[in-house]
Design an enzyme around this catalytic site. Structure first.
Site, PDB file in Angstrom:
ATOM      1  N   SER A   1      -4.606  -0.660   2.929  1.00 33.78           N
ATOM      2  CA  SER A   1      -5.480  -1.830   2.954  1.00 33.78           C
ATOM      3  C   SER A   1      -5.405  -2.458   4.322  1.00 33.78           C
ATOM      4  CB  SER A   1      -5.048  -2.848   1.896  1.00 33.78           C
ATOM      5  OG  SER A   1      -5.697  -4.105   2.083  1.00 33.78           O
TER       6      SER A   1
ATOM      7  N   TYR B   1       0.284  -8.273  -2.710  1.00 41.02           N
ATOM      8  CA  TYR B   1      -0.623  -7.164  -2.405  1.00 41.02           C
ATOM      9  C   TYR B   1      -0.399  -6.669  -0.974  1.00 41.02           C
ATOM     10  CZ  TYR B   1      -4.818  -4.326  -2.105  1.00 41.02           C
ATOM     11  OH  TYR B   1      -5.686  -3.273  -1.937  1.00 41.02           O
TER      12      TYR B   1
END
Length: 290
Positions: free
Chosen positions: A144, A157
């Site tokens: 990500s 995250y």
């Protein structure tokens, strides 16, 4: 005169032929996974998937598997590889997000994200490595942009994805003589992964620019099909700039994100969100020298 190229060879250019490639995709029934599986299968690859909750509409066979279960993962992976008669590519796509401010103690939500995003990929990769080494195969990690440029209120995250990249780096050092490892860095794509964060009142709509799913899928296919594997791949030109700045000028990206967070907090974007109460209070307080 050189022979005319087939439509497939024209499409592939300098990429390797996908026909017959044996590919396993985790999170295969989700937004990214379903699209990746469909594209690879359409190009002639042999694709199998694993997912916690397979869907009747999945474009390939998807086996039910909880990748947080130490015993279930090797069994499901073995079944998938048997159905493919070996393995050339593993795509670690499974991942979850959710609200997790860094200033609060880690709880069940933080542990869930680490167990799926990091340890789940680790479990699946370990179960696949024997076959990947035998085939001189490839691992593709869906990381990500937040692995290098952390956004606020979603610490679990970003931290789990940064840890996934660290795991990929270690894996590359250990098995790189036989297996290539590529990390792909998407930015934000509209998908259900953001639902729980939005429900908690922590939507980051104003802090992240969304990109199309198709670009992410194209980049993953490039990671799979390039003749020479790349170490890191971003999915947009903007993502490439962000990646460069976060790696080489992190203080600059820190200031940009901090200023954007301050504007959103003062605008009332997090009004009523208990998990953001600390952020709101600090940005609502008068300056120390007032």
């Amino acid at each position: 005169m050189s022979p005319a190229k087939s439509p497939l060879s024209a499409l592939l250019g300098g990429h390797r032929d996908p026909r017959g490639l044996r590919v396993l995709v985790t999170g295969a029934s989700g937004t990214f996974g379903r699209a990746i599986c469909a594209r690879l299968a359409a190009l002639g690859a042999h694709v199998a998937g694993i997912d916690l909750a397979p869907s009747p509409g999945d474009p390939v066979e998807v086996l039910a598997c909880d990748i947080t279960d130490d015993e279930a993962v090797p069994a499901a992976v073995a079944r998938a590889i048997a159905s493919l008669d070996g393995l050339d590519v593993l795509i670690n796509n499974a991942g979850v997000g959710g609200p997790a401010p860094a200033e609060l103690p880690p709880g069940a939500e933080v542990r869930r994200q680490f167990d799926i995003n990091l340890l789940g990929a680790w479990r699946v990769t370990a179960a696949c490595l024997g076959d990947l080494i035998a085939s001189r195969g490839r691992v593709v990690m869906l990381a990500s942009r937040m692995a290098v440029m952390q956004l606020p209120l979603a610490a679990a995250y970003g931290a789990s994805k940064r840890a996934l990249v660290a795991y990929a780096d270690a894996l590359r050092v250990e098995v790189g003589t036989h297996v290539s490892v590529t990390c792909v860095y998407p930015s934000a794509v509209r998908s259900p992964i953001h639902d729980s964060t939005a429900a908690a009142g922590l939507s980051l709509e104003g802090m992240s620019q969304y990109e199309p799913l198709e670009g992410v899928v194209d980049t993953v296919l490039g990671a799979v099909l390039r003749r020479r594997a790349r170490r890191d791949l971003t999915t947009t030109r903007r993502g490439a700039v962000e990646f460069f700045l976060a790696r080489h000028l992190p203080a600059v990206t820190d200031r940009i994100i901090a200023r954007t967070l301050a504007r959103r907090a003062r605008s009332g974007a997090f009004a009523g969100a208990d998990l953001a109460s600390g952020v709101v209070a600090r940005h609502s307080a008068p300056p120390a020298d007032a």
